[in-house]
Scaffold this motif. Structure first.
Motif, PDB file in Angstrom:
ATOM      1  N   ARG A  27     -13.616   6.874  37.570  1.00  0.00           N
ATOM      2  CA  ARG A  27     -13.744   5.527  38.132  1.00  0.00           C
ATOM      3  C   ARG A  27     -12.626   5.239  39.128  1.00  0.00           C
ATOM      4  O   ARG A  27     -11.493   5.710  38.980  1.00  0.00           O
ATOM      5  N   GLN A  79      -6.338  -8.619  30.647  1.00  0.00           N
ATOM      6  CA  GLN A  79      -7.226  -7.616  31.214  1.00  0.00           C
ATOM      7  C   GLN A  79      -7.307  -6.429  30.272  1.00  0.00           C
ATOM      8  O   GLN A  79      -6.303  -5.941  29.779  1.00  0.00           O
ATOM      9  N   TYR A  80      -8.549  -5.961  29.994  1.00  0.00           N
ATOM     10  CA  TYR A  80      -8.770  -4.793  29.154  1.00  0.00           C
ATOM     11  C   TYR A  80      -9.645  -3.814  29.933  1.00  0.00           C
ATOM     12  O   TYR A  80     -10.869  -3.961  29.986  1.00  0.00           O
ATOM     13  N   GLY A  81      -9.004  -2.835  30.593  1.00  0.00           N
ATOM     14  CA  GLY A  81      -9.774  -1.880  31.381  1.00  0.00           C
ATOM     15  C   GLY A  81     -10.471  -2.595  32.518  1.00  0.00           C
ATOM     16  O   GLY A  81      -9.835  -3.222  33.377  1.00  0.00           O
ATOM     17  N   ASN A  82     -11.796  -2.527  32.530  1.00  0.00           N
ATOM     18  CA  ASN A  82     -12.573  -3.161  33.590  1.00  0.00           C
ATOM     19  C   ASN A  82     -13.155  -4.503  33.144  1.00  0.00           C
ATOM     20  O   ASN A  82     -14.083  -5.017  33.768  1.00  0.00           O
ATOM     21  N   ARG A  83     -12.613  -5.051  32.060  1.00  0.00           N
ATOM     22  CA  ARG A  83     -13.065  -6.356  31.578  1.00  0.00           C
ATOM     23  C   ARG A  83     -11.881  -7.308  31.440  1.00  0.00           C
ATOM     24  O   ARG A  83     -10.735  -6.873  31.377  1.00  0.00           O
ATOM     25  N   TRP A  94      -8.691  -3.333  19.393  1.00  0.00           N
ATOM     26  CA  TRP A  94      -8.454  -2.176  20.272  1.00  0.00           C
ATOM     27  C   TRP A  94      -8.970  -0.901  19.630  1.00  0.00           C
ATOM     28  O   TRP A  94      -9.508  -0.021  20.290  1.00  0.00           O
ATOM     29  N   LEU A 113     -14.194   2.068  23.259  1.00  0.00           N
ATOM     30  CA  LEU A 113     -14.322   2.246  24.698  1.00  0.00           C
ATOM     31  C   LEU A 113     -15.022   1.035  25.306  1.00  0.00           C
ATOM     32  O   LEU A 113     -15.453   0.122  24.601  1.00  0.00           O
ATOM     33  N   ASP A 114     -15.159   1.039  26.651  1.00  0.00           N
ATOM     34  CA  ASP A 114     -15.710  -0.125  27.340  1.00  0.00           C
ATOM     35  C   ASP A 114     -17.117  -0.475  26.860  1.00  0.00           C
ATOM     36  O   ASP A 114     -17.482  -1.634  26.765  1.00  0.00           O
ATOM     37  N   GLU A 115     -17.955   0.555  26.587  1.00  0.00           N
ATOM     38  CA  GLU A 115     -19.326   0.285  26.182  1.00  0.00           C
ATOM     39  C   GLU A 115     -19.450   0.091  24.675  1.00  0.00           C
ATOM     40  O   GLU A 115     -20.552   0.162  24.128  1.00  0.00           O
ATOM     41  N   ASP A 116     -18.312  -0.111  23.981  1.00  0.00           N
ATOM     42  CA  ASP A 116     -18.246  -0.398  22.542  1.00  0.00           C
ATOM     43  C   ASP A 116     -18.490   0.813  21.658  1.00  0.00           C
ATOM     44  O   ASP A 116     -18.499   0.680  20.433  1.00  0.00           O
ATOM     45  N   PRO A 158     -17.078  -8.603  32.620  1.00  0.00           N
ATOM     46  CA  PRO A 158     -16.576  -7.573  33.539  1.00  0.00           C
ATOM     47  C   PRO A 158     -15.814  -8.222  34.690  1.00  0.00           C
ATOM     48  O   PRO A 158     -16.151  -9.328  35.132  1.00  0.00           O
TER      49      PRO A 158
END
Length: 718
Positions: free
Chosen positions: A475, A656-660, A273, A172-175, A715
Motif C-alpha cells: 500500500r 489514527q489506526y492504519g488506514n482508519r 489492538w 488487521l484492517d479487515e478484522d 476509513p
C-alpha cells in the motif's frame, strides 16, 4: 427479567452465534463458586457451583458475613454503587481448601462474589511481583522494533502463565487476525504468521474483550454449573471471570485440541489492538493473582506498542522530508523542469519506494526501473487522467479498478499517477505485484451452507491452508501521498518560475498583463469567498433570529441545531481558502476550530467542560465535511441528553489506526438511560446514519462508566 434454560450441550445449533447472549449465560465454570448477594441486605439470593460440598452446606439466604467472614463482608459493603466496579478481598477458607475472593457490582443492587481455588505458584517465587513485572517491562523498552517487542512479550507471558503455547495475535484492517509472535513448548505445532478469519471472533465477543481484559478456561471439557435456585433471573456476568463461555467457543477449542486456554486483551486507546492467546494441552488453572499480573503486563506492552508505532510513523515522515529537501532544489533550479525530471528519475523512484518510474511527455515515455510496456504506460496515463480529473490517482490494486489492466499486474499492481497541467506531463510511480502466500489456520473460504437437519458448528480443521494473493502491491501510505502533493506544488512553482524567467525582457509587458490577471483572479476568488461567507452568515443569522422568535421549544432547539450544522460547513469553506492544500485537511485543526465555534454558542459553562484529545490526521476535505457534521450532532446530543440540560464533561478524542480513524465523543452523564439518543428515530440520527454510509464507516455506542461513548470508525480515504 425474562429467564431462559442454561445451555449445557455444546452440540446445539450455533447458527446465531453472533446474537448469543454471552454476557448472561446463566452458568459458571465449575472450578470455582459464585454467590449473588442483595447489596442492601447483604444476603445471598443465588449461587452456582458445588457450594454445599466446598463452602457451606446451608448458604441460600445467609449473610455474606456468616459465609465469608466480617472482613470480606465489610469490604464488599464499601464497594462503590453502580455496575462495573470490582475488588479483590483476599482469601477465605472453605471446607477443604482456600478460595481467592473477588467481588463485582452488578446492575439492580446485586453483588457477584467469585471464589476460586487459591494457588501460590508464580514465576517470581517468594519475591515481589512488582520487581518481576518491572524487570519484564524494562526488557520491553529495550526492544528495537515492534516485531522484537511481540516476540519478547510472547516469551514473557509464557513464563508468567506456564501455558504450552502463547501467541501474540494482532487484528488487521479487515478484522481478520494474524499471529505475529509465538512462544511454545517442544513438540507443539506452530501458528506463527498464520491468519485467522474475522468470523472466528464475533463482534460482540470483541466488545466483551475490551471490557473484561483477562479470561481463563481451565478445562475446555467442563460441564457448566447453572445459577440456583432454578428460575433465578438472568444477570449480566460480563465482569465475572468464572462466567461460562459460549458452547461454540468451547467446541472451537476442542477442535484445536486445546484443553485449557487463557487470553489477555491488548487494548490501545480504547480499541482492541490484539490479544495474548494461551493454549495448554492439559487442564490448567490461571489464578486471579496471575491474571492481575497479566493484565498489568499487557498494559505496559500496550504502551510500548504505541511508542513503537509512533516512532515508525515519525521515521517515515522524516525519511520523506529528508529526501524532499535533497531533491527539490535540483528540480526547481534554473532551467526547464522536464530535463531535470528525466535526470532525476532514479531519485524520484526511490523517494516513493517504488519499483519503477515513468514520465509521459506528450506521446513520449521515459522510464526507469521495472515498468510496464510503453503502450501500457500510455494507456495507464490516459485512463488515470480521465478517472481522477487531473488530480492525483493512487491504488495498490490496479487490476480491480482499471479495465484490461491484468497484463500490467506483474509490474504495476500499485500505481501512483500525478498529472501536471504544466507542460502536459504525467508522472507515474509503479509498484510491482507483491505475490503473497497467506497461511491460514484452516480454510477461511470453506462453505458454511447447511443441509436440512444439519447443525452449524465451529470449523474443525486448523491445519495450515495456504492462499496465494495476486494483483496487489504494498500500500501507498498517506505520508507518501502527501509527499506527492507537495512535489506537485513544488513543480508547479518551478514551472511558473521558469516561465517567468523565459518571458522576462522581451515579454515583460505580457508578464505584467499576466500578473494583473493573476491579481484579478485572486481578487475575484476573494470576492467569491466573501460572498459565500456572507451568504452562509446570512442564513446562520436568519436561523438565529428564527430561533429567538420561536415559541415552541422544540422548534427553537431544531433551529439552533441547524445553525450548528451550518457552522460546520462554513468552517470547512473558510479553511479551504485559508490553506494552500485543499485536497486534504488537517482534521484535528478543523475539529479544534469547530468545537471553538460551538463553545461560543453554548456559553461559558459548557466551554469549560469540553475537552479535546486530538492526534493529527490528514483526511480528504470532502470527508472532513461529513465528519464535522457527525461531530456537531454528537456534541449536540451530549449537551441535550447527558446531563438533563445542565453542563458536564464532554471529551472528544481522535486517533489514527492504519488506514482508519477513530473519533470518540464521551460524556459522564446518564449513559444508556437516555435511549432516545441512539434509537435512530430523530433527524440528527438519520443524518448521522447517512453521513456514515457516505464514509463507509460506523457509529457504535458503549458504556463510559459513567456516561456514554459514541465511537466513530471510518476509513481515512475512499
Amino acid at each position: 427479567m425474562a429467564t431462559r434454560p442454561v445451555v449445557t450441550d455444546p452440540d446445539q445449533d450455533v447458527s446465531a452465534c453472533d446474537r448469543e447472549p454471552i454476557r448472561s449465560p446463566g452458568a459458571i465454570q465449575p472450578h470455582g463458586l459464585l454467590l449473588i448477594a442483595d447489596a442492601p441486605s447483604g444476603r445471598v439470593i443465588a449461587g452456582a457451583g458445588a457450594i454445599e460440598d466446598r463452602l457451606a452446606a446451608e448458604w441460600l439466604g445467609l449473610s455474606l458475613e456468616t459465609l465469608l467472614g466480617r472482613a470480606v463482608a465489610t469490604m464488599v459493603s464499601a464497594m462503590p454503587v453502580g455496575p462495573g466496579s470490582s475488588i479483590s478481598t483476599g482469601t477465605v477458607q472453605g471446607m477443604t481448601e482456600d478460595f481467592a475472593v473477588t467481588a463485582h457490582r452488578l446492575a439492580g443492587d446485586r453483588i457477584a462474589i467469585e471464589l476460586e481455588p487459591a494457588h501460590t505458584e508464580t514465576p517470581w517465587g517468594s519475591g515481589s511481583p512488582l520487581n518481576w513485572l518491572d524487570a519484564v517491562a524494562t526488557g520491553f523498552e529495550r526492544t528495537g522494533d515492534l516485531t522484537m517487542l511481540c516476540e519478547r512479550a510472547a516469551s514473557a507471558f509464557r513464563l508468567l502463565t506456564g501455558f504450552d503455547r502463547v501467541m501474540v495475535y494482532r487484528f488487521l484492517d479487515e478484522d481478520s487476525g494474524q499471529v505475529v509472535a509465538e512462544a511454545r513448548a517442544a513438540g507443539q505445532h506452530s501458528f506463527l504468521n498464520h491468519h485467522f478469519p474475522a468470523s472466528d471472533i464475533p463482534k460482540q465477543a470483541r466488545a466483551l474483550y475490551v471490557r473484561n481484559r483477562t479470561r481463563s478456561i481451565p478445562d475446555a471439557h467442563y460441564t457448566p454449573a447453572p445459577l440456583r435456585p432454578e428460575g433465578f433471573e438472568m444477570v449480566d456476568l460480563s465482569d465475572v471471570g468464572l462466567r461460562s463461555v459460549s458452547p461454540i467457543h468451547v467446541r472451537y477449542l476442542r477442535n484445536m485440541g486445546v484443553a485449557a486456554s487463557a487470553s489477555i486483551s491488548i487494548v490501545k486507546d480504547g480499541m482492541l489492538w490484539g490479544m495474548i492467546a494461551c493454549h495448554h494441552d492439559t487442564p490448567r488453572h490461571l489464578s486471579p493473582e496471575l491474571r492481575a499480573a497479566a493484565a498489568a503486563l499487557a498494559g505496559n506492552l500496550t504502551r510500548q506498542i504505541r511508542a513503537k508505532e509512533e516512532a515508525e510513523l515519525y521515521r517515515e515522515r522524516l525519511r520523506l522530508r529528508a529526501a524532499e529537501d535533497a531533491l527539490l532544489p535540483r528540480l526547481t533550479g534554473p532551467g526547464a523542469s522536464e530535463p531535470a525530471l528525466r535526470h532525476l528519475m532514479p531519485d524520484l523512484m526511490a523517494i516513493m519506494a517504488a519499483t519503477g518510474f515513468a514520465m509521459v511527455e506528450g506521446g513520449q515515455v521515459h522510464c526507469h526501473g521495472v515498468c510496464p510496456p510503453v503502450i501500457g504506460i500510455l494507456e495507464a496515463a490516459r485512463w488515470t487522467a480521465t478517472r481522477s480529473g487531473g488530480d492525483l490517482f493512487v491504488t495498490h490494486e490496479l487490476g480491480a479498478v482499471m479495465p484490461h489492466a491484468g497484463p500490467l499486474s506483474a509490474t504495476a499492481s500499485g500505481l501512483m499517477a500525478l498529472p501536471l497541467a504544466e507542460g502536459g506531463l504525467t508522472l507515474l510511480w509503479f509498484r510491482a505485484e507483491q505475490v503473497q502466500d497467506v497461511e491460514w489456520a484452516g480454510n477461511p473460504h470453506k462453505s458454511m451452507a447447511l443441509t436440512p437437519g444439519e447443525m452449524l458448528t465451529p470449523r474443525a480443521s486448523f491445519e495450515s491452508w495456504s492462499e496465494t494473493v495476486r494483483g496487489r502491491s504494498r500500500r501507498w501510505t498517506l505520508e507518501e501521498v502527501e509527499a506527492a502533493h507537495r512535489l506537485r506544488r513544488s513543480l508547479h512553482e518551478a514551472y511558473q518560475s521558469h516561465r517567468l524567467r523565459g518571458l522576462n525582457g522581451a515579454l515583460q509587458r505580457t508578464l505584467d498583463e499576466k500578473d494583473a490577471l493573476l491579481l484579478q483572479k485572486d481578487v475575484l476568488m476573494k470576492e467569491v469567498d466573501h460572498r459565500v461567507q456572507n451568504s452562509l452568515q446570512l442564513v446562520s443569522s436568519f436561523l438565529a433570529l428564527q430561533a429567538k422568535a420561536a415559541d415552541d421549544p422544540r422548534v427553537r432547539d431544531q433551529l439552533i441545531e441547524a445553525q450548528a450544522r451550518m457552522s460546520a460547513v462554513a468552517l470547512v469553506h473558510r479553511r479551504l481558502y485559508r490553506d494552500d492544500q485543499i485536497q486534504t485537511i488537517e482534521l484535528a485543526r478543523y475539529l479544534e476550530d469547530l468545537v471553538g465555534d460551538m463553545r461560543q454558542s453554548l456559553g461559558a459553562e459548557w466551554s469549560a467542560m469540553i475537552r479535546l484529545d486530538l492526534a493529527p490526521v490528514l483526511i480528504p476535505t470532502d470527508r472532513a465535511v461529513n465528519l464535522g457534521l457527525v461531530t456537531t450532532e454528537l456534541i449536540i446530543n451530549a449537551t441535550k441528553y447527558a446531563y438533563d440540560g445542565a453542563a458536564g464533561p464532554v471529551t472528544i478524542s481522535l486517533r489514527q489506526y492504519g488506514n482508519r480513524l477513530c473519533m470518540i465523543v464521551a460524556d459522564e452523564g446518564r449513559g444508556r438511560a437516555g435511549e432516545a439518543i441512539i434509537d435512530g428515530s430523530g433527524f440528527g440520527s438519520r443524518m448521522m446514519t447517512a453521513m456514515m454510509q457516505r464514509l463507509s464507516g460506523s457509529i457504535d455506542y458503549a458504556d463510559n462508566r459513567p456516561g456514554l461513548r459514541a465511537i466513530v470508525m471510518a476509513p481515512i480515504a475512499d
